[in-house]
Scaffold this motif. Sequence first.
Motif, PDB file in Angstrom:
ATOM      1  N   THR A  82       0.843  -1.194   0.000  1.00  0.00           N
ATOM      2  CA  THR A  82       0.000   0.000   0.000  1.00  0.00           C
ATOM      3  C   THR A  82       0.880   1.247   0.000  1.00  0.00           C
ATOM      4  N   ASP A  83       0.742   2.075  -1.006  1.00  0.00           N
ATOM      5  CA  ASP A  83       1.522   3.313  -1.076  1.00  0.00           C
ATOM      6  C   ASP A  83       0.807   4.418  -0.310  1.00  0.00           C
ATOM      7  N   THR A  84       1.492   5.533  -0.109  1.00  0.00           N
ATOM      8  CA  THR A  84       0.957   6.607   0.729  1.00  0.00           C
ATOM      9  C   THR A  84      -0.404   7.085   0.247  1.00  0.00           C
ATOM     10  N   LEU A  85      -0.587   7.187  -1.059  1.00  0.00           N
ATOM     11  CA  LEU A  85      -1.832   7.723  -1.605  1.00  0.00           C
ATOM     12  C   LEU A  85      -2.833   6.630  -1.977  1.00  0.00           C
ATOM     13  N   SER A  86      -2.574   5.393  -1.571  1.00  0.00           N
ATOM     14  CA  SER A  86      -3.502   4.268  -1.752  1.00  0.00           C
ATOM     15  C   SER A  86      -3.880   4.052  -3.221  1.00  0.00           C
ATOM     16  N   LYS A  87      -2.898   4.137  -4.112  1.00  0.00           N
ATOM     17  CA  LYS A  87      -3.176   3.971  -5.542  1.00  0.00           C
ATOM     18  C   LYS A  87      -2.839   2.587  -6.067  1.00  0.00           C
ATOM     19  N   LEU A 205       4.351  25.463  22.548  1.00  0.00           N
ATOM     20  CA  LEU A 205       4.463  25.337  21.091  1.00  0.00           C
ATOM     21  C   LEU A 205       5.498  24.298  20.695  1.00  0.00           C
ATOM     22  N   LYS A 206       5.118  23.452  19.745  1.00  0.00           N
ATOM     23  CA  LYS A 206       6.049  22.459  19.218  1.00  0.00           C
ATOM     24  C   LYS A 206       7.081  23.131  18.320  1.00  0.00           C
ATOM     25  N   ALA A 207       8.249  22.499  18.196  1.00  0.00           N
ATOM     26  CA  ALA A 207       9.213  22.904  17.185  1.00  0.00           C
ATOM     27  C   ALA A 207       8.671  22.544  15.807  1.00  0.00           C
ATOM     28  N   SER A 208       9.156  23.226  14.783  1.00  0.00           N
ATOM     29  CA  SER A 208       8.628  23.034  13.434  1.00  0.00           C
ATOM     30  C   SER A 208       8.718  21.586  12.989  1.00  0.00           C
ATOM     31  N   GLU A 209       9.859  20.933  13.226  1.00  0.00           N
ATOM     32  CA  GLU A 209      10.004  19.549  12.769  1.00  0.00           C
ATOM     33  C   GLU A 209       9.066  18.608  13.503  1.00  0.00           C
ATOM     34  N   GLY A 210       8.694  18.954  14.736  1.00  0.00           N
ATOM     35  CA  GLY A 210       7.753  18.138  15.489  1.00  0.00           C
ATOM     36  C   GLY A 210       6.308  18.416  15.131  1.00  0.00           C
ATOM     37  N   MET A 211       6.059  19.556  14.501  1.00  0.00           N
ATOM     38  CA  MET A 211       4.702  19.960  14.162  1.00  0.00           C
ATOM     39  C   MET A 211       4.280  19.470  12.775  1.00  0.00           C
ATOM     40  N   LEU A 212       5.269  19.173  11.926  1.00  0.00           N
ATOM     41  CA  LEU A 212       4.971  18.872  10.528  1.00  0.00           C
ATOM     42  C   LEU A 212       3.975  17.741  10.368  1.00  0.00           C
ATOM     43  N   ASN A 403       4.242   7.030  10.153  1.00  0.00           N
ATOM     44  CA  ASN A 403       5.656   7.103   9.811  1.00  0.00           C
ATOM     45  C   ASN A 403       5.954   8.416   9.091  1.00  0.00           C
ATOM     46  N   ASN A 404       6.907   9.176   9.631  1.00  0.00           N
ATOM     47  CA  ASN A 404       7.299  10.416   8.964  1.00  0.00           C
ATOM     48  C   ASN A 404       7.992  10.153   7.635  1.00  0.00           C
ATOM     49  N   ASN A 408      11.174  -0.214   5.648  1.00  0.00           N
ATOM     50  CA  ASN A 408      11.094  -1.453   4.870  1.00  0.00           C
ATOM     51  C   ASN A 408       9.813  -2.244   5.112  1.00  0.00           C
ATOM     52  N   MET A 409       8.905  -1.690   5.944  1.00  0.00           N
ATOM     53  CA  MET A 409       7.632  -2.357   6.213  1.00  0.00           C
ATOM     54  C   MET A 409       6.427  -1.523   5.775  1.00  0.00           C
ATOM     55  N   TRP A 410       6.538  -0.199   5.866  1.00  0.00           N
ATOM     56  CA  TRP A 410       5.388   0.683   5.656  1.00  0.00           C
ATOM     57  C   TRP A 410       5.767   1.869   4.776  1.00  0.00           C
ATOM     58  N   ALA A 411       4.789   2.382   4.059  1.00  0.00           N
ATOM     59  CA  ALA A 411       4.955   3.619   3.319  1.00  0.00           C
ATOM     60  C   ALA A 411       4.927   4.806   4.277  1.00  0.00           C
ATOM     61  N   THR A 412       5.307   5.966   3.783  1.00  0.00           N
ATOM     62  CA  THR A 412       5.178   7.196   4.563  1.00  0.00           C
ATOM     63  C   THR A 412       3.717   7.435   4.922  1.00  0.00           C
ATOM     64  N   GLY A 413       3.481   7.843   6.159  1.00  0.00           N
ATOM     65  CA  GLY A 413       2.129   8.190   6.585  1.00  0.00           C
ATOM     66  C   GLY A 413       1.524   7.169   7.530  1.00  0.00           C
ATOM     67  N   ALA A 414       0.210   7.112   7.545  1.00  0.00           N
ATOM     68  CA  ALA A 414      -0.526   6.291   8.507  1.00  0.00           C
ATOM     69  C   ALA A 414      -0.446   4.814   8.152  1.00  0.00           C
ATOM     70  N   THR A 415      -0.418   3.971   9.183  1.00  0.00           N
ATOM     71  CA  THR A 415      -0.413   2.512   8.993  1.00  0.00           C
ATOM     72  C   THR A 415      -1.778   1.879   9.260  1.00  0.00           C
ATOM     73  N   ALA A 416      -2.627   2.547  10.040  1.00  0.00           N
ATOM     74  CA  ALA A 416      -3.926   1.997  10.470  1.00  0.00           C
ATOM     75  C   ALA A 416      -3.766   0.763  11.352  1.00  0.00           C
TER      76      ALA A 416
END
Length: 429
Positions: A82-87, A205-212, A403-404, A408-416
């Motif tokens: 499954t890719d990030t955009l579910s295509k 306030l979060k730092a920018s890298e933590g807020m992304l 995953n930010n 080797n197991m998951w694409a970037t983003g949510a795993t559900a």
Amino acid sequence: MSTALPVFVVQSDFTDSAWKKNAPAIMTEQGATIYLGQNAAENLRKIQKAGRQLDNLGVAAVKLSGEGWGFDEQWAFANGYTDTLSKNQIQWADGADKLAAMRNIVNWSRDLINLPPQDIYPESLSQRVAEKLTSLAPEHVSHRIIKGDELAQEGWMGIHTVGRASAHAPCMLVVDYNPTQQADAPVDTVLIGKGITFDSGGYSLKASEGMLAMKCDMGGAATVAGALAIAIEQGLQKRVQLVLCCAENLVSGNAYKLGDIITYKNGTTVEVVNTDAEGRLVLADGLLFAGEVGAKKVIDAATLTGAAHVAVGNEYNALFSVDDDYANHALSTAAAQRENLWRLPLQPWHKENTPSAFADCANSRPQKGGGAGGASNAAGFLLRFAPNDGQGWLHFDIAGAYNNSANNMWATGATALGVRTIATLLQDD
């Protein structure tokens, strides 16, 4: 579907010297082959890695071919492929209807989490979830969205306080799935989801890298919504209510501040010592709601603490409960669903680990990350609001289910991760 790459699984060591032995999938003229060993758990990990490998190679469509593709093997491959955009497209080997239906709902949950924050805000999240669940069982589903100042008028002060600074009003979504269609039917389970659609940290306030990545802070809401959707599709015959506690945690002239005190519907007072510990503040309202409707069981899910993420990484969800029987059942259910779940400590005395001189308790400790035992202390805070002193209550801290960047197991983003486990728990007697 257009031409798809055949993918085979073979229970045998491969000897093709052109490929490294640790390669998850071996490419041949016939397609891709995954060679399996004797360890079932490691085989599933290898299959999932093979899915990631093929996605990274740019393969847009696959056909799971030959023998050896059981349900678990196909689902493991789908998780990796499954890719990030579910295509990416999959032609299943067997059980296509069940697998496709489950994958569609899991991808719907993932897509909610991956959407940009301008598209997902409290009311839009509530509407999307309500529409999805209604479409699955229109005659059995009703819902209500409590919005803005209506929250304060009805006593839901945690959600209102956290979300009042945003131009997008905070909301509590209540979905009632009642297959009996009897108004007095008992509520078997209340599902509660943290729906912080964006988390700046507020004045802490979060730092920018933590807020992304903080569009993912509504991952708990998407997880329990997806779980209920799967259970409905699989014929759930129990009354279940879903409560999403939705807000944007932003900064403005009327944002809540450190030192503010929130008085909850049950009279409990909470001093705010960290505005970035907002998830537990909104979940408290959901737990109070569950107590009001007399639910037999209560399950909440939340991207709650970095401490849980540090403890179990991205490979597991963390589980907290003071109900040993229910917790052990959840662990065995997760194992059967091939979803990693690990229980972390929670005792009644954890309620006292966020003390305040000015209120009944604080929402955290005034230390970085909430100090030692931060995940357990956050669960202890929630225990103050759980019905029946926590009996029949499970708290899933799913901070690692995003995953930010790809691995080797998951694409970037949510795993559900957790959707299948919670869906199965809803079906229990």
